[in-house]
Each structure stands twice: as C-alpha cells, then as structure tokens.
Design an enzyme around this catalytic site. Structure first.
Site, PDB file in Angstrom:
ATOM      1  N   HIS A 193      49.361  36.395  42.074  1.00  0.00           N
ATOM      2  CA  HIS A 193      48.880  35.006  42.241  1.00  0.00           C
ATOM      3  C   HIS A 193      47.736  34.985  43.251  1.00  0.00           C
ATOM      4  O   HIS A 193      47.955  35.190  44.445  1.00  0.00           O
ATOM      5  CB  HIS A 193      50.019  34.105  42.741  1.00  0.00           C
ATOM      6  CG  HIS A 193      49.619  32.670  42.922  1.00  0.00           C
ATOM      7  ND1 HIS A 193      50.358  31.627  42.419  1.00  0.00           N
ATOM      8  CD2 HIS A 193      48.558  32.087  43.544  1.00  0.00           C
ATOM      9  CE1 HIS A 193      49.775  30.478  42.725  1.00  0.00           C
ATOM     10  NE2 HIS A 193      48.680  30.732  43.418  1.00  0.00           N
TER      11      HIS A 193
ATOM     12  N   HIS B 117      43.407  33.271  44.029  1.00  0.00           N
ATOM     13  CA  HIS B 117      42.251  32.443  43.648  1.00  0.00           C
ATOM     14  C   HIS B 117      40.972  33.222  43.961  1.00  0.00           C
ATOM     15  O   HIS B 117      40.720  33.540  45.120  1.00  0.00           O
ATOM     16  CB  HIS B 117      42.258  31.136  44.449  1.00  0.00           C
ATOM     17  CG  HIS B 117      43.508  30.339  44.246  1.00  0.00           C
ATOM     18  ND1 HIS B 117      43.602  29.283  43.372  1.00  0.00           N
ATOM     19  CD2 HIS B 117      44.752  30.474  44.795  1.00  0.00           C
ATOM     20  CE1 HIS B 117      44.828  28.801  43.391  1.00  0.00           C
ATOM     21  NE2 HIS B 117      45.553  29.508  44.243  1.00  0.00           N
ATOM     22  N   PHE B 118      40.203  33.517  42.912  1.00  0.00           N
ATOM     23  CA  PHE B 118      38.934  34.229  43.124  1.00  0.00           C
ATOM     24  C   PHE B 118      37.759  33.262  43.282  1.00  0.00           C
ATOM     25  O   PHE B 118      36.712  33.648  43.770  1.00  0.00           O
ATOM     26  CB  PHE B 118      38.627  35.128  41.926  1.00  0.00           C
ATOM     27  CG  PHE B 118      39.273  36.489  41.967  1.00  0.00           C
ATOM     28  CD1 PHE B 118      39.495  37.164  43.169  1.00  0.00           C
ATOM     29  CD2 PHE B 118      39.631  37.131  40.773  1.00  0.00           C
ATOM     30  CE1 PHE B 118      40.060  38.436  43.186  1.00  0.00           C
ATOM     31  CE2 PHE B 118      40.195  38.404  40.787  1.00  0.00           C
ATOM     32  CZ  PHE B 118      40.409  39.059  41.992  1.00  0.00           C
ATOM     33  N   ARG B 119      37.940  31.996  42.784  1.00  0.00           N
ATOM     34  CA  ARG B 119      36.809  31.068  42.655  1.00  0.00           C
ATOM     35  C   ARG B 119      35.789  31.633  41.663  1.00  0.00           C
ATOM     36  O   ARG B 119      36.129  32.449  40.826  1.00  0.00           O
ATOM     37  CB  ARG B 119      36.146  30.752  44.012  1.00  0.00           C
ATOM     38  CG  ARG B 119      37.112  30.422  45.133  1.00  0.00           C
ATOM     39  CD  ARG B 119      37.930  29.180  44.915  1.00  0.00           C
ATOM     40  NE  ARG B 119      38.703  28.885  46.124  1.00  0.00           N
ATOM     41  CZ  ARG B 119      39.880  28.281  46.123  1.00  0.00           C
ATOM     42  NH1 ARG B 119      40.449  27.883  44.990  1.00  0.00           N
ATOM     43  NH2 ARG B 119      40.508  28.044  47.260  1.00  0.00           N
TER      44      ARG B 119
ATOM     45  N   ASN C  30      42.187  27.195  38.626  1.00  0.00           N
ATOM     46  CA  ASN C  30      41.775  25.882  39.167  1.00  0.00           C
ATOM     47  C   ASN C  30      40.316  25.888  39.627  1.00  0.00           C
ATOM     48  O   ASN C  30      40.010  25.588  40.780  1.00  0.00           O
ATOM     49  CB  ASN C  30      42.725  25.415  40.281  1.00  0.00           C
ATOM     50  CG  ASN C  30      42.778  26.342  41.477  1.00  0.00           C
ATOM     51  OD1 ASN C  30      42.559  27.550  41.360  1.00  0.00           O
ATOM     52  ND2 ASN C  30      43.057  25.787  42.639  1.00  0.00           N
TER      53      ASN C  30
ATOM     54  N   LYS D 216      49.283  27.778  33.819  1.00  0.00           N
ATOM     55  CA  LYS D 216      49.674  27.259  35.126  1.00  0.00           C
ATOM     56  C   LYS D 216      49.884  25.755  35.079  1.00  0.00           C
ATOM     57  O   LYS D 216      49.009  25.013  34.638  1.00  0.00           O
ATOM     58  CB  LYS D 216      48.570  27.605  36.145  1.00  0.00           C
ATOM     59  CG  LYS D 216      48.813  27.088  37.557  1.00  0.00           C
ATOM     60  CD  LYS D 216      49.851  27.909  38.305  1.00  0.00           C
ATOM     61  CE  LYS D 216      50.205  27.297  39.647  1.00  0.00           C
ATOM     62  NZ  LYS D 216      49.318  27.678  40.727  1.00  0.00           N
TER      63      LYS D 216
ATOM     64  N   HIS E 250      53.325  25.384  40.035  1.00  0.00           N
ATOM     65  CA  HIS E 250      53.170  24.891  41.410  1.00  0.00           C
ATOM     66  C   HIS E 250      54.250  23.828  41.573  1.00  0.00           C
ATOM     67  O   HIS E 250      54.107  22.705  41.090  1.00  0.00           O
ATOM     68  CB  HIS E 250      51.774  24.304  41.636  1.00  0.00           C
ATOM     69  CG  HIS E 250      51.557  23.859  43.048  1.00  0.00           C
ATOM     70  ND1 HIS E 250      50.650  24.451  43.902  1.00  0.00           N
ATOM     71  CD2 HIS E 250      52.177  22.894  43.782  1.00  0.00           C
ATOM     72  CE1 HIS E 250      50.714  23.863  45.087  1.00  0.00           C
ATOM     73  NE2 HIS E 250      51.635  22.914  45.042  1.00  0.00           N
TER      74      HIS E 250
ATOM     75  N   HIS F  68      54.613  30.778  44.854  1.00  0.00           N
ATOM     76  CA  HIS F  68      54.549  30.604  46.311  1.00  0.00           C
ATOM     77  C   HIS F  68      55.679  29.735  46.862  1.00  0.00           C
ATOM     78  O   HIS F  68      55.436  28.667  47.443  1.00  0.00           O
ATOM     79  CB  HIS F  68      53.189  30.066  46.761  1.00  0.00           C
ATOM     80  CG  HIS F  68      52.590  28.977  45.910  1.00  0.00           C
ATOM     81  ND1 HIS F  68      53.245  27.824  45.594  1.00  0.00           N
ATOM     82  CD2 HIS F  68      51.380  28.882  45.307  1.00  0.00           C
ATOM     83  CE1 HIS F  68      52.467  27.069  44.849  1.00  0.00           C
ATOM     84  NE2 HIS F  68      51.334  27.699  44.655  1.00  0.00           N
TER      85      HIS F  68
ATOM     86  N   LEU G 165      49.117  24.961  50.749  1.00  0.00           N
ATOM     87  CA  LEU G 165      50.101  24.205  49.980  1.00  0.00           C
ATOM     88  C   LEU G 165      50.841  25.131  49.027  1.00  0.00           C
ATOM     89  O   LEU G 165      50.192  25.954  48.388  1.00  0.00           O
ATOM     90  CB  LEU G 165      49.414  23.079  49.195  1.00  0.00           C
ATOM     91  CG  LEU G 165      48.917  21.918  50.061  1.00  0.00           C
ATOM     92  CD1 LEU G 165      48.023  20.991  49.254  1.00  0.00           C
ATOM     93  CD2 LEU G 165      50.098  21.145  50.659  1.00  0.00           C
TER      94      LEU G 165
ATOM     95  N   ASP H  64      48.515  34.321  46.950  1.00  0.00           N
ATOM     96  CA  ASP H  64      47.885  32.994  46.961  1.00  0.00           C
ATOM     97  C   ASP H  64      46.633  32.995  47.833  1.00  0.00           C
ATOM     98  O   ASP H  64      46.269  31.964  48.412  1.00  0.00           O
ATOM     99  CB  ASP H  64      48.856  31.897  47.401  1.00  0.00           C
ATOM    100  CG  ASP H  64      48.398  30.509  46.938  1.00  0.00           C
ATOM    101  OD1 ASP H  64      47.532  30.432  46.046  1.00  0.00           O
ATOM    102  OD2 ASP H  64      48.909  29.512  47.470  1.00  0.00           O
TER     103      ASP H  64
ATOM    104  N   HIS I 210      38.239  29.315  51.334  1.00  0.00           N
ATOM    105  CA  HIS I 210      37.475  28.085  51.577  1.00  0.00           C
ATOM    106  C   HIS I 210      36.537  28.407  52.737  1.00  0.00           C
ATOM    107  O   HIS I 210      36.949  29.067  53.701  1.00  0.00           O
ATOM    108  CB  HIS I 210      38.389  26.932  52.017  1.00  0.00           C
ATOM    109  CG  HIS I 210      39.338  26.457  50.952  1.00  0.00           C
ATOM    110  ND1 HIS I 210      38.981  25.570  49.969  1.00  0.00           N
ATOM    111  CD2 HIS I 210      40.636  26.765  50.723  1.00  0.00           C
ATOM    112  CE1 HIS I 210      40.024  25.335  49.178  1.00  0.00           C
ATOM    113  NE2 HIS I 210      41.038  26.047  49.610  1.00  0.00           N
TER     114      HIS I 210
ATOM    115  N   ALA J 135      43.292  23.079  51.799  1.00  0.00           N
ATOM    116  CA  ALA J 135      44.486  23.914  51.849  1.00  0.00           C
ATOM    117  C   ALA J 135      44.175  25.290  51.290  1.00  0.00           C
ATOM    118  O   ALA J 135      43.575  25.409  50.221  1.00  0.00           O
ATOM    119  CB  ALA J 135      45.598  23.272  51.027  1.00  0.00           C
TER     120      ALA J 135
HETATM  121  O1  DOR Z   1      46.901  26.311  49.685  1.00  0.00           O
HETATM  122  C1  DOR Z   1      46.593  26.337  48.513  1.00  0.00           C
HETATM  123  N1  DOR Z   1      45.329  26.591  48.133  1.00  0.00           N
HETATM  124  N2  DOR Z   1      47.532  26.065  47.602  1.00  0.00           N
HETATM  125  C2  DOR Z   1      47.234  25.931  46.317  1.00  0.00           C
HETATM  126  O2  DOR Z   1      48.109  25.665  45.536  1.00  0.00           O
HETATM  127  C3  DOR Z   1      45.817  26.031  45.852  1.00  0.00           C
HETATM  128  C4  DOR Z   1      45.004  26.812  46.770  1.00  0.00           C
HETATM  129  C5  DOR Z   1      43.510  26.663  46.531  1.00  0.00           C
HETATM  130  O3  DOR Z   1      43.085  26.689  45.370  1.00  0.00           O
HETATM  131  O4  DOR Z   1      42.770  26.556  47.493  1.00  0.00           O
HETATM  132 ZN    ZN Z   2      47.586  29.301  44.420  1.00  0.00          ZN
END
Ligand code: DOR
Ligand code: ZN
Length: 343
Positions: free
Chosen positions: A13, A15-17, A41, A98, A135, A173, A218, A246, A250, A262
């Site tokens: 799990h 996030h690469f963006r 996402n 997801k 989630h 998570h 989150l 996770d 950012h 988050a």
């Molecule tokens: O903290 C988080 N950041 N929880 C998530 O479910 C999404 C993630 C994000 O995409 O930044």
């Molecule tokens: Zn996530």
C-alpha cells in the site's frame, strides 16, 4: 541480533502520485521493495483500465536504470464504476480496487457514497478475483474522528465480508484494536496492512508539546492502547497482517499549513523502521513473514526469490529532501535516529 537477511519485501500500500513526483517516489521505493500496490487517488483518479495502464507506464519509466521493480495497479471505485470496468480491469492486469468512502482522505471527493450501491461491483470483483482494498473510516460529521474506524467496521465491514465470503478484502492501514480483532476473527479472505507510523507512534506523538503535522495521517494516530494492540498482532506472526507503508508524499508547505494534508512520506525509512519495531518487540524472526510472505500469499502472487540484508547500525533520517519540482518535502521520522540500515 546484529544483522538480518530476508526475502526481498513488497509494499502492499503506497502513494506514488504522478508527474515529476515519480522521480522521487519510485526510486525511493524501488531501493528495497520488489513490488508495490499503487494507490489510485490521483487527480483525476484512476477509474478504469486504460488510466491504470497509462499510469503504470509512467511509473515504469521512472524506475532507476536496471531496476526490476514492479508496480501493481489498482482501480479507484466511484458510484459510476460498472461491472464492465471490473472485467476490463482484470483483463488489463489490475489486481485490486480501492474503496474510499467519499471525503475520507486526500483526493477522495469523487469516491463512494452509499456503499451498498456498489454490491454488484463487489459481486463481479469476487467472480473475477480482484481484491477489495478498503479505507475503513466513516465520514459522517457527527462521528468523532477517533471512532471512525470502529464505526466503519460496525456499519459496513461486517456486512461486506458476510455478503461476499469469497471476496478477498484488505482492511488497509488499520489503527485500532477493534480492527485487529475484526481481522483476526474473520475468515482467511480478510487481511490487513499496517503502517510503520501506527506501530511506532500514538496520538501523543502528534499532539503533546505542539502539533506535529508530519505525524498526521489518516486514519489518524490513536491512543497508546491501540498502538500496543497493533504491535502485539505483528509480533504474533499472524499471516493476516502484512506490510503496507501508506507512504504518502506531500510538499512541506502543504503539511506545515493551517489546514495541513494527511500523509507520512516514509519510503526512505519504512523498511528500517519496521525492523526497529520488530527488534523492540523481540520478534525479528517474524519480520520476513510480515514484510515478504504474507502479502504475496494473500494476493496469490509468487514470493520474491531475491534477498536483502539489514544491519543494526544507526543513521539519521534527513530533515528535508528536495522534490524534482524544487519544493522541499519533510520525510517521515525526519531528524530522528533509525536503528537499522539497509546494506
Ligand atoms: O494519510 C493519508 N494520506 N491517508 C490516506 O488515506 C491517503 C494518503 C494520501 O493520499 O495522502
Ligand atoms: Zn493510503
């Protein structure tokens, strides 16, 4: 133990963006993970096979030279997702979809409201062998943020797993003893990922002595009793729990903000921090199962055949990294000492 060699792990799990951020995130994960489940996402989200394939190509193009790293793609469920989307996704190699309750987290505004309306989609996923990644937090305003995971279990999770006994469900998570108990008492088709931050920290680490935005993610960090429950289940070696960082980047300005984002960007230290936790728990012999076997077995893909080695040797996570965009980003555990190092 001063050194440990394990089968190369996977991250189930993260996030690469997209765009130039991939120049940071993909190499950081490929340094130690063989595969990763890539969250969908994006803006706009990855809602069909075509978008998933195009995104996969962009990730592959960002791999360091010679890297065999394999991204495993996921679909973002919305109220418009159709059974045909699931069939097409399966055919194109997507492995999971997801479920984000609408508004639950970063870039989830387009996600699902009215989960029962998606039951035909879950039915098709069960048929096609696509995993459901959840989630697990409700989003109703009147529900306290610290109760949202438990409430999701009571309102939705119990019903979903009862209605689709053959559907493989990953409770992503998890942060509470309630979620750990739920997963433990469910069938073998229900498992969970656990992040490094939820094993290492509790809400005091976010709120005592000042607000620490880089520990905000989150589902939000919970009280210490929940943290201890998560540590207990990973130390047990149960195959229902596996590694999912996770890692969620950012930029520094978006985290250190009056309305901060988050997410903890842990790719540079996550594996080492998991090793630290298992070492603290006197359970280093359980690290390989958690990091390298349980996830592959649950997803039904072969275990990796290469290995990597970690040594007990301390180092300090950098205070900041510079993104390809030129912006600064503060990695998870910035400025803190990690006890284990990748060889
Ligand atoms: O903290 C988080 N950041 N929880 C998530 O479910 C999404 C993630 C994000 O995409 O930044
Ligand atoms: Zn996530």
């Amino acid at each position: 133990m001063q050194q440990i060699t394990i089968t190369t792990p996977d991250d189930w799990h993260l996030h690469f963006r997209d765009g130039d951020m991939l120049g940071e995130t993909v190499p950081a994960t490929a340094r130690c993970f063989s595969r990763a489940i890539v969250m969908p996402n994006l803006v706009p989200p990855v809602v069909n096979a075509q978008l998933a394939s195009a995104y996969k190509s962009r990730i592959l193009a960002a791999r360091p030279q010679g890297s065999q790293f394999e991204p495993l793609m996921t679909l973002f469920l919305t109220n418009k997702t159709t059974t045909q989307d699931i069939i097409d996704a399966k055919q194109s190699g997507v492995v999971a979809a997801k479920l984000y309750p609408a508004g639950a987290t970063t870039n989830s505004a387009q996600a699902v409201s009215g989960i029962e309306a998606l039951y035909p989609v879950f039915e098709e996923m069960q048929k096609q062998g696509l995993l459901l990644l959840v989630h697990g937090e409700v989003t109703e305003h009147h529900i306290d943020i610290f109760d949202r995971e438990k409430e999701f279990i009571d309102q939705y999770m119990l019903k979903i797993v009862a209605a689709f006994p053959e559907l493989k469900v990953v409770f992503e998570h998890i942060t509470t003893s309630d979620a750990a108990d739920f997963v433990m008492s469910s069938t073998n088709n229900v498992a969970a990922t656990i992040t490094p931050q939820h094993l290492l920290l509790n809400r005091n680490d976010m709120l005592v002595g000042g607000v620490r935005p880089h520990n905000y993610c989150l589902p939000v960090l919970k009280r210490s009793t929940h943290q201890q429950a998560l540590r207990k289940v990973v130390a047990s070696g149960s195959s229902k729990f596996f590694l999912g960082t996770d890692s969620a980047p950012h930029a520094k300005h978006a985290k250190e903000n009056a309305c901060g984002c988050a997410g903890c960007y842990s790719a540079w230290s996550a594996l080492e921090l998991y090793a630290q936790v298992f070492d603290e728990l006197d359970a280093l012999d359980k690290l390989e199962g958690f990091a390298s076997f349980h996830g592959a077995d649950f997803y039904g893909v072969p275990r990796n055949t290469t290995t990597l080695t970690l040594v007990k040797d301390s180092w300090v996570v950098p205070e900041s990294v510079t993104l390809p965009s030129g912006e600064a980003m503060v990695p998870f555990f910035a400025g803190k000492t990690v006890d284990w190092k990748l060889v």
